[in-house]
Design an enzyme around this catalytic site. Structure first.
Site, short mmCIF file in Angstrom:
data_model
loop_
_atom_site.label_atom_id
_atom_site.label_comp_id
_atom_site.label_asym_id
_atom_site.label_seq_id
_atom_site.Cartn_x
_atom_site.Cartn_y
_atom_site.Cartn_z
N LYS A 190 15.05 20.10 95.34
CA LYS A 190 13.80 20.39 94.81
C LYS A 190 13.06 19.26 93.99
O LYS A 190 11.82 18.99 94.41
CB LYS A 190 14.15 21.75 93.71
CG LYS A 190 12.97 22.34 93.14
CD LYS A 190 13.23 23.13 92.11
CE LYS A 190 14.44 24.13 92.55
NZ LYS A 190 14.60 25.31 92.07
N LYS A 227 22.14 21.04 86.09
CA LYS A 227 21.90 22.31 85.63
C LYS A 227 23.11 22.66 84.61
O LYS A 227 24.02 22.02 84.67
CB LYS A 227 22.16 23.31 87.02
CG LYS A 227 21.56 24.53 86.64
CD LYS A 227 20.17 24.70 87.08
CE LYS A 227 19.57 25.83 86.47
NZ LYS A 227 18.18 26.09 86.90
N ASP A 241 16.07 28.60 82.05
CA ASP A 241 16.25 29.26 83.23
C ASP A 241 16.54 30.68 82.62
O ASP A 241 16.18 31.30 81.85
CB ASP A 241 17.48 28.67 84.04
CG ASP A 241 17.75 29.26 85.24
OD1 ASP A 241 16.89 28.66 86.25
OD2 ASP A 241 18.58 30.24 85.58
P1 NDP Z 1 14.55 35.44 83.04
O1 NDP Z 1 15.53 35.57 82.22
O2 NDP Z 1 13.03 35.24 82.44
O3 NDP Z 1 14.36 36.76 84.11
C1 NDP Z 1 15.14 37.05 85.18
C2 NDP Z 1 14.87 38.30 85.80
O4 NDP Z 1 15.58 38.67 86.75
C3 NDP Z 1 15.19 39.65 84.85
O5 NDP Z 1 13.96 40.54 85.06
C4 NDP Z 1 16.44 39.95 84.96
O6 NDP Z 1 16.71 41.27 84.68
C5 NDP Z 1 16.69 39.65 86.40
N1 NDP Z 1 18.05 39.58 86.73
C6 NDP Z 1 18.85 38.50 86.10
N2 NDP Z 1 20.10 38.51 86.71
C7 NDP Z 1 20.08 39.61 87.51
C8 NDP Z 1 21.25 40.18 88.30
N3 NDP Z 1 22.19 39.64 88.49
N4 NDP Z 1 20.53 41.23 89.06
C9 NDP Z 1 19.33 41.58 89.23
N5 NDP Z 1 18.48 41.26 88.32
C10 NDP Z 1 18.76 40.22 87.49
O7 NDP Z 1 14.51 34.26 84.19
P2 NDP Z 1 13.53 33.24 85.18
O8 NDP Z 1 12.57 34.43 85.43
O9 NDP Z 1 13.31 32.02 84.53
O10 NDP Z 1 14.44 32.95 86.48
C11 NDP Z 1 14.48 33.99 87.26
C12 NDP Z 1 15.15 33.11 88.60
O11 NDP Z 1 14.17 31.94 89.06
C13 NDP Z 1 16.38 32.23 88.66
O12 NDP Z 1 17.00 32.32 89.85
C14 NDP Z 1 15.86 31.16 88.33
O13 NDP Z 1 17.01 30.01 88.55
C15 NDP Z 1 14.82 30.71 89.05
N6 NDP Z 1 13.89 29.82 88.56
C16 NDP Z 1 13.36 29.70 87.07
C17 NDP Z 1 12.46 28.65 86.86
C18 NDP Z 1 11.62 28.71 85.61
O14 NDP Z 1 10.90 27.96 85.23
N7 NDP Z 1 12.01 29.72 84.70
C19 NDP Z 1 12.09 27.59 87.94
C20 NDP Z 1 12.68 27.64 89.00
C21 NDP Z 1 13.51 28.59 89.21
P3 NDP Z 1 17.79 41.90 83.23
O15 NDP Z 1 16.67 41.65 82.23
O16 NDP Z 1 17.98 43.19 83.48
O17 NDP Z 1 18.80 40.92 83.35
#
Ligand code: NDP
Length: 449
Positions: A114, A126, A166
């Site tokens: 990436k 990571k 993350d």
């Molecule tokens: P957040 O913690 O802000 O949000 C995660 C969301 O996903 C929440 O709504 C959470 O629900 C849900 N979630 C987490 N684990 C699970 C699970 N096992 N099953 C179902 N839902 C789940 O994280 P981000 O938005 O930052 O990250 C989300 C994804 O994006 C990840 O894969 C991360 O690696 C990727 N990412 C993030 C970046 C960033 O800048 N933040 C950059 C690039 C990739 P709940 O509250 O119920 O746990």
């Protein structure tokens, strides 16, 4: 796959027996790059793949902390410094009970590719912990972050390794981590962490960057196939950082976001999701998505009952998995295709299983692969680092404009690489090839290290 690729895959399996997520990430890349290896025979002689699948360094450590009841809890911390080929190690920290070495390694491996695609000088890493931030007080979060940083600080630095957020690590956690780092080091190294709050050195538009970047990539991909976001229905899994800002930008382009989720279930609102309310529930109150019904009792809440995310059963034009790895499986992919989906954009890392991706591509669904489509977050982190070095800040519009340009460039390099290797329209293969070639050439140039 040719013999060399088979050999690498087998050796990687043998060496990493209990690491299914890591093997899945390696398999996905290896499945794409045979045409490159057929042309560049020297990559095999130089053991490029052998070196690429072995992290430069893995650090694990004890994180003891005291909860509000005075009980001592011990978590495990990780930092996988996977590759420093093209810049300091760079990648987020994840706090979630599912965190283990396999997940850290898959995320670190994905991050190398990436980061290479962004065109910016950042290596891949990571980290994180099996700590669960849910239902913890602010003070507990702070004590955990301080303990975590008390070990991590010796392994990072603004020219060495630069962590960010993350899952489970947002602005609040980055603030506590930064405060502790600064205290231990007795130096204001602004660029040691990204995702900082604006008031002490963060970048405008970093919070929005991953979600916005995903939509910029989607816009370019649709455009290349004579389509647009205007008037499309969109379903987005997750309701965290990536999901919320993907929703915001999709709405700006005239799409209607009808569903979002959390790990317990999803909200389906045919009138379009009220994003201000969603931000209030998730960003301010840190509540559950079901609370959306308190204001909109006519919206539907579908509880999650098994491994299949209910959100993918909803009819949509565009599906954006923005929650976590392997959240969109073959069953979900079949349902989406049956319901006429035209494009899937991976906001989360590796959200589609290999079988799901293959099925979608086979049924002519456009797939925006995570390592390209969600690279806007890390790209803007690199812009945050450069602002910290310059000791000067860009406006929101300036950062967003740079992000947009970076996402257009990423899309174009995926498209070009796919076309060059007769895989036109397959951006999964395009992303893997474009990133791999850059990394392989950097490895070749730097000798056997
Ligand atoms: P957040 O913690 O802000 O949000 C995660 C969301 O996903 C929440 O709504 C959470 O629900 C849900 N979630 C987490 N684990 C699970 C699970 N096992 N099953 C179902 N839902 C789940 O994280 P981000 O938005 O930052 O990250 C989300 C994804 O994006 C990840 O894969 C991360 O690696 C990727 N990412 C993030 C970046 C960033 O800048 N933040 C950059 C690039 C990739 P709940 O509250 O119920 O746990």
């Amino acid at each position: 796959m040719n013999d060399y690729l088979h050999k690498i895959l087998e050796e990687t399996k043998q060496k990493n027996l209990n690491e299914p997520e890591y093997l899945q990430a390696v398999n996905e890349v290896l499945s794409s790059i045979e045409p490159v290896l057929n042309i560049h025979k020297e990559y095999e002689q130089l053991a490029i793949l052998e070196r690429m699948v072995e992290p430069e360094r893995i650090i694990t450590f004890r994180v003891p902390w005291v909860n509000d009841e005075g009980k001592i809890i011990v978590n495990r911390g990780y930092r996988v410094q996977f590759s420093s080929l093209i810049g300091p190690y760079k990648g987020g920290l994840r706090f979630h009970p599912s965190v283990n070495q396999s997940i850290m390694k898959f995320l670190g491996f994905e991050q190398i590719f990436k980061n290479a695609l962004t065109g910016l000088p950042i290596g891949g890493a990571k980290g994180g912990s099996d700590f669960d931030p849910k239902h913890k007080s602010d003070n507990e979060i702070m004590r955990f972050c301080q303990s975590f940083m008390t070990e991590l600080y010796r392994h990072i630095g603004q020219d060495v390794d630069v962590p960010a957020g993350d899952i489970g690590v947002g602005g609040r956690e980055i603030g506590y981590l930064f405060g502790q780092y600064k205290r231990i080091r007795n130096a204001y190294e602004g660029g040691v962490l990204t995702g900082k709050d604006i008031c002490y050195g963060g970048s405008l538009a970093r919070k929005e960057a991953t979600g916005y970047g995903l939509i910029f990539f989607m816009r370019e991909m649709l455009n290349a196939h004579n389509n647009t976001l205007q008037g499309k229905t969109v379903t987005i899994s997750g309701s965290g950082n990536v999901a919320i800002y993907a929703a915001e930008k999709a709405m700006k382009y005239g799409a209607k976001v009808v569903a979002m989720s959390d790990s317990n279930g999803c909200i389906y609102d045919t009138n379009g999701i009220d994003l201000d309310l969603m931000k209030q529930i998730k960003e301010v109150e840190r509540g559950r998505i079901k609370e959306y019904l308190n204001k909109y009792p006519n919206a539907q809440y579908i509880e999650r009952t098994n491994d299949d995310s209910p959100i993918w059963t909803i009819k949509t034009d565009i599906a954006l998995p923005c929650a976590t790895q392997n959240e969109l499986n073959l069953t979900s992919a079949k349902k989406l295709v049956e319901n006429g989906v035209i494009a899937v954009g991976e906001g989360a890392n590796m959200p589609c299983t290999l079988e799901a991706t293959e099925y979608l591509l086979k049924h002519n669904v456009l797939v925006a692969p995570a390592k390209a489509a969600n690279a806007g977050g890390v790209a803007t982190s690199a812009i945050e680092m450069s602002q910290n070095s310059m000791r000067f800040y860009y406006t929101f519009e300036e950062v967003e404009e740079k992000l947009d340009r970076i996402m257009v460039n990423i899309f174009n390099s995926c498209k070009k690489a796919a076309e060059e290797y007769n895989q036109s329209g397959n951006y999964v293969i395009g992303a893997n090839i474009a990133a791999f070639k850059k990394l392989a050439d950097a490895m070749k140039a730097q000798g056997i290290v």
